[in-house]
Design a protein around this motif. Structure first.
Motif, PDB file in Angstrom:
ATOM      1  N   TYR A   1      34.389  37.724  44.484  1.00 26.75           N
ATOM      2  CA  TYR A   1      33.863  37.228  43.152  1.00 26.75           C
ATOM      3  C   TYR A   1      34.201  35.724  42.994  1.00 26.75           C
ATOM      4  O   TYR A   1      33.256  35.086  42.699  1.00 26.75           O
TER       5      TYR A   1
ATOM      6  N   ALA B   1      31.814  32.645  42.388  1.00 30.31           N
ATOM      7  CA  ALA B   1      32.102  31.912  41.317  1.00 30.31           C
ATOM      8  C   ALA B   1      32.177  30.152  41.548  1.00 30.31           C
ATOM      9  O   ALA B   1      31.517  29.338  40.862  1.00 30.31           O
TER      10      ALA B   1
ATOM     11  N   VAL C   1      36.062  32.690  34.353  1.00 33.42           N
ATOM     12  CA  VAL C   1      35.089  33.659  34.922  1.00 33.42           C
ATOM     13  C   VAL C   1      34.919  34.754  34.207  1.00 33.42           C
ATOM     14  O   VAL C   1      35.793  35.352  33.169  1.00 33.42           O
TER      15      VAL C   1
ATOM     16  N   MET D   1      34.775  37.805  35.249  1.00 30.48           N
ATOM     17  CA  MET D   1      35.482  38.859  35.731  1.00 30.48           C
ATOM     18  C   MET D   1      36.214  39.854  34.698  1.00 30.48           C
ATOM     19  O   MET D   1      37.132  39.440  34.100  1.00 30.48           O
TER      20      MET D   1
ATOM     21  N   THR E   1      28.109  45.849  43.039  1.00 29.45           N
ATOM     22  CA  THR E   1      28.112  44.788  41.996  1.00 29.45           C
ATOM     23  C   THR E   1      28.074  45.552  40.516  1.00 29.45           C
ATOM     24  O   THR E   1      27.180  46.432  40.485  1.00 29.45           O
TER      25      THR E   1
ATOM     26  N   LYS F   1      26.609  39.106  32.568  1.00 31.35           N
ATOM     27  CA  LYS F   1      27.748  38.651  33.045  1.00 31.35           C
ATOM     28  C   LYS F   1      28.080  39.609  34.157  1.00 31.35           C
ATOM     29  O   LYS F   1      28.066  41.001  34.069  1.00 31.35           O
ATOM     30  N   VAL F   2      28.551  38.871  35.314  1.00 29.93           N
ATOM     31  CA  VAL F   2      28.902  39.726  36.248  1.00 29.93           C
ATOM     32  C   VAL F   2      30.432  40.411  36.127  1.00 29.93           C
ATOM     33  O   VAL F   2      31.582  39.390  36.081  1.00 29.93           O
TER      34      VAL F   2
ATOM     35  N   TYR G   1      28.575  34.216  36.901  1.00 29.92           N
ATOM     36  CA  TYR G   1      30.078  34.530  37.022  1.00 29.92           C
ATOM     37  C   TYR G   1      30.936  33.613  36.119  1.00 29.92           C
ATOM     38  O   TYR G   1      31.737  33.948  35.744  1.00 29.92           O
TER      39      TYR G   1
END
Length: 733
Positions: free
Chosen positions: A198, A202, A222, A224, A254, A262-263, A413
């Motif tokens: 990740y 980013a 981020v 995450m 993913t 948003k990831v 990210y």
């Protein structure tokens, strides 16, 4: 500690207005030229720059790097006071055993605060950063004492302590005051391993925004969800959740938020150890996505542009790609004849999918896929309908558009970047509508049936979800060189989503030496289930999809053939299925609303119905389909007449229960293909999250694309274009 550090590292520290020592740099340059090695030359300020910005490995100690250090040291000296620079250095140095910073070192080695240390204890710590492992007092006590005494001597030479103090300190054993050794688990390193793929992406995104994360002193926020990231890491790296066939099977996965792009989490592989910024299989390996392509390139465009219904009839019969002699087949090399779009997609039949793509037109379908972030190359032709090169990031983001009602958000990210000058840059993504709400809802309604009746290993009881499997097999050339690959899959996928999350999982092997056996082709779906179950448990929200007014739900008789016939209110539950039509393209309804029981209005976006005809005690979506006529002449191949609709009203309930059943809504004009229906679908009972349409003669299904006479078994199109070495197949587990 100030005196100890300055005396041993840089006694002229306070007299260096530029943060560098030109004389020491010149001597270092001479050594570099005459001896081929770079020695000394670094002030404390330069050492701080090195610790903050550059690699500290010996191989990276180049003259060019030294000049970069000097330049940055001058910049630092202009911006910060000597006291600040020294504080930064003291807080950043590494002291071995996973310890950073002098205060932490004082507690670890001596069990004291920094100001409680004795002179010899402070000197030992001050000497460690030069070579932390070599001067470790636990493993190298002799060398540690020699280095400590050198610091004490430097302090005396620099007039910071008296001769008596120096002598007493040097006579103190190195073990005096030293705490027993204890192993330290560096949680930051553990977090880095878990989040590495990740963070890699980013950093790439930050660079694309014009920043240098290694130079610009940035604070980066981020998107995450670390808990979700950690759970996904544990799922693929431990045996607590999913059983893998061996340690070599790899994973790329993913998770994105369908409502903003948003990831949420990302896994780039398994059993990697601490490999910083290694191969990220979630984004860097574009493998054929098999049948997970079908909603994107085949059926989504057919509903969008041709107004096909979920009942639309397709013929699963012998098929040869136009302009070639390449036959497209399914995994079982069987043909199931006439079937609905719903059954064909849920059971992942290949021939109906490619026929749907052909009906829409390859170029038009490519445009639809491109709007979902997937670029299908023009020379791939119709074979792309059963698989094309796609990453898990692309797959999760494309399916997210089906989840949210037709809006595509480009995945990202980084949500915020704060620069050293205090400026904050906020980032978000505005979505773009890429399909009609009716298309997204109808695809979702069909895909609800996959985890419930086809890939049951991915089903999560009570959760409103939809999903799609995908597998590809090896080309005949690869099997010829390695017969052990026969009957195995090259890639195995599962894409699944709720209204809160979209997940794409790929499993397979990095080389062509191994294949995924049928037993383990369900691993991708099981990874999805383990992660989505966790996410659902952390999020109390479990919304179902609400049917838009642009979609008509109707009970269609299984006796229908080319033209859908609305089921009689008195018909048995085994004689009809619930199907969806684009408003204006539904069949005419000969019955009145009053002909149905008062409770017939309830229903979920499921193809399952209750055993009592058009009756259910549970409630779900709201069908607000008032009388109207179709004004469009753009009908699918078939009848395409225009007639009025009747209304059907359902109450809306977005709940955490699984007991939502379908309604018997009615509608108007319909279009269907010219083949006969061979076995409509039916299910009974108050089960929820189903939209099945599962055929009563199915139970296993597949999306194999094996081709006769070629190793490119997903087939070719018009000009005989072939796949790039892989073919698509899928078997039910």
């Amino acid at each position: 500690m100030e005196d100890a550090v300055v005396s041993i590292e840089d006694k002229n520290f306070y007299n260096e207005p530029l943060g560098i020592d030109p004389v020491r740099i010149a001597k270092s340059a001479v050594n570099n030229v005459t001896r081929g090695t770079l020695q000394g030359g670094s002030t404390l300020t330069q050492q701080l720059v090195k610790l903050t910005v550059f690699s500290t490995e010996t191989k990276d100690q180049t003259f060019k790097r030294k000049m970069q250090e000097a330049w940055l040291a001058m910049r630092v000296s202009q911006k910060f006071s000597k006291q600040q620079i020294l504080e930064f250095y003291i807080n950043k140095v590494y002291l071995n055993n996973g310890i950073y910073g002098m205060e932490t070192g004082a507690k670890y080695y001596y069990g004291k605060t920094l100001k409680q240390l004795t002179l010899p204890e402070m000197a030992m710590l001050a000497g460690l950063p030069n070579a932390p492992s070599n001067y470790d007092p636990y493993t190298h006590p002799t060398e540690s004492k020699q280095r400590r005494d050198l610091v004490i001597q430097a302090m005396y030479d620099n007039n910071k302590i008296t001769k008596a103090q120096a002598t007493e300190a040097m006579n103190t054993p190195i073990s005096t005051g030293l705490q027993p050794y204890k192993k330290v688990t560096n949680s930051s390193n553990t977090k880095r391993i878990i989040a590495d793929p990740y963070i890699k992406e980013a950093i790439t995104e930050v660079k694309k925004r014009g920043f240098d994360p290694y130079r610009d002193n940035l604070k980066i926020t981020v998107n995450m969800d670390y808990d979700a990231q950690k759970r996904l890491y544990n799922i693929v790296n431990t045996s607590n959740y999913v059983q893998f066939p061996d340690s070599k099977m790899q994973v790329g996965a993913t998770i994105v938020n369908p409502n903003n792009g948003k990831v949420v989490a990302m896994i780039g592989g398994r059993n990697l150890g601490y490999v910083q910024f290694g191969l990220n299989r979630a984004v860097q390996t574009s493998r054929s996505n098999g049948s997970t392509m079908k909603p994107i390139l085949d059926y989504g465009p057919a509903i969008e542009y041709l107004n096909w219904s979920t009942y639309h009839q397709l013929d699963d019969s012998a098929y040869t790609y136009p302009g070639t002699n390449i036959a497209l087949k399914d995994w079982d090399e069987q043909y199931e004849g006439q079937m609905s779009l719903r059954k064909a997609l849920v059971n992942s039949r290949n021939i109906p999918a490619v026929k749907a793509l052909q009906a829409t037109g390859f170029d038009k379908a490519r445009g639809f896929a491109k709007k979902l972030g997937i670029d299908v190359k023009e020379d791939e032709g119709l074979q792309a309908g059963i698989g094309s090169g796609v990453s898990s990031l692309q797959g999760a983001s494309a399916y997210a558009a089906f989840s949210n009602g037709g809006t595509y958000y480009k995945p990202y990210y980084v949500s915020k970047i704060e620069t050293a000058d205090g400026i904050t840059h906020n980032y978000d993504k505005s979505g773009k509508r890429v399909m009609k709400e009716s298309t997204a809802y109808m695809i979702t309604d069909v895909l609800k049936g996959v985890p419930q009746s086809y890939a049951t290993y991915a089903n999560i009881s009570g959760l409103h979800q939809a999903g799609k499997t995908g597998t590809t097999n090896y080309a005949s050339e690869a099997i010829a060189s390695n017969p052990a690959l026969s009957g195995t899959a090259k890639d195995s996928w599962y894409n699944g989503y709720t209204k809160n999350y979209s997940i794409s999982v790929w499993t397979g092997y990095d080389t062509n030496q191994s294949g995924v056996s049928s037993t383990y082709q369900s691993v991708a779906g099981k990874i999805y289930k383990a992660e989505m179950s966790y996410l659902a448990s952390q999020n109390n929200s479990n919304p179902n999809w609400k049917k838009p007014s642009s979609v008509v739900a109707m009970m269609i008789s299984n006796s229908s053939s080319t033209t859908p016939v609305v089921a009689s209110p008195s018909a048995s539950s085994s004689s009809y299925t619930r199907e969806l039509f684009v408003k204006g393209y539904a069949p005419s309804n000969p019955y009145k609303s009053s002909d149905y029981s008062s409770s017939s209005a309830s229903g979920s976006s499921s193809n399952q119905v209750t055993t009592n005809r058009h009756s259910s005690s549970s409630s779900s979506e709201s069908d607000d389909e008032n009388n109207s006529t179709s004004s469009s002449g753009n009908t699918e191949t078939g009848t395409g007449s225009n007639s009025s609709q009747n209304t059907n009203s359902n109450s809306n309930s977005s709940s955490n229960t699984a007991n939502n059943n379908n309604s018997g809504s009615t509608g108007n004009t319909g279009n269907s293909s010219s083949n006969t229906n061979n076995g409509g679908s039916t299910n009974t009972g108050n089960t929820g999250n189903s939209n099945g349409g599962t055929s009563d003669n199915s139970g296993s299904g597949s999306d194999s694309g094996t081709s006769s006479g070629t190793g490119n078994s997903e087939g070719s199109t018009g000009g005989g274009a072939t796949t790039n070495g892989s073919s698509s197949t899928e078997s039910a587990n």
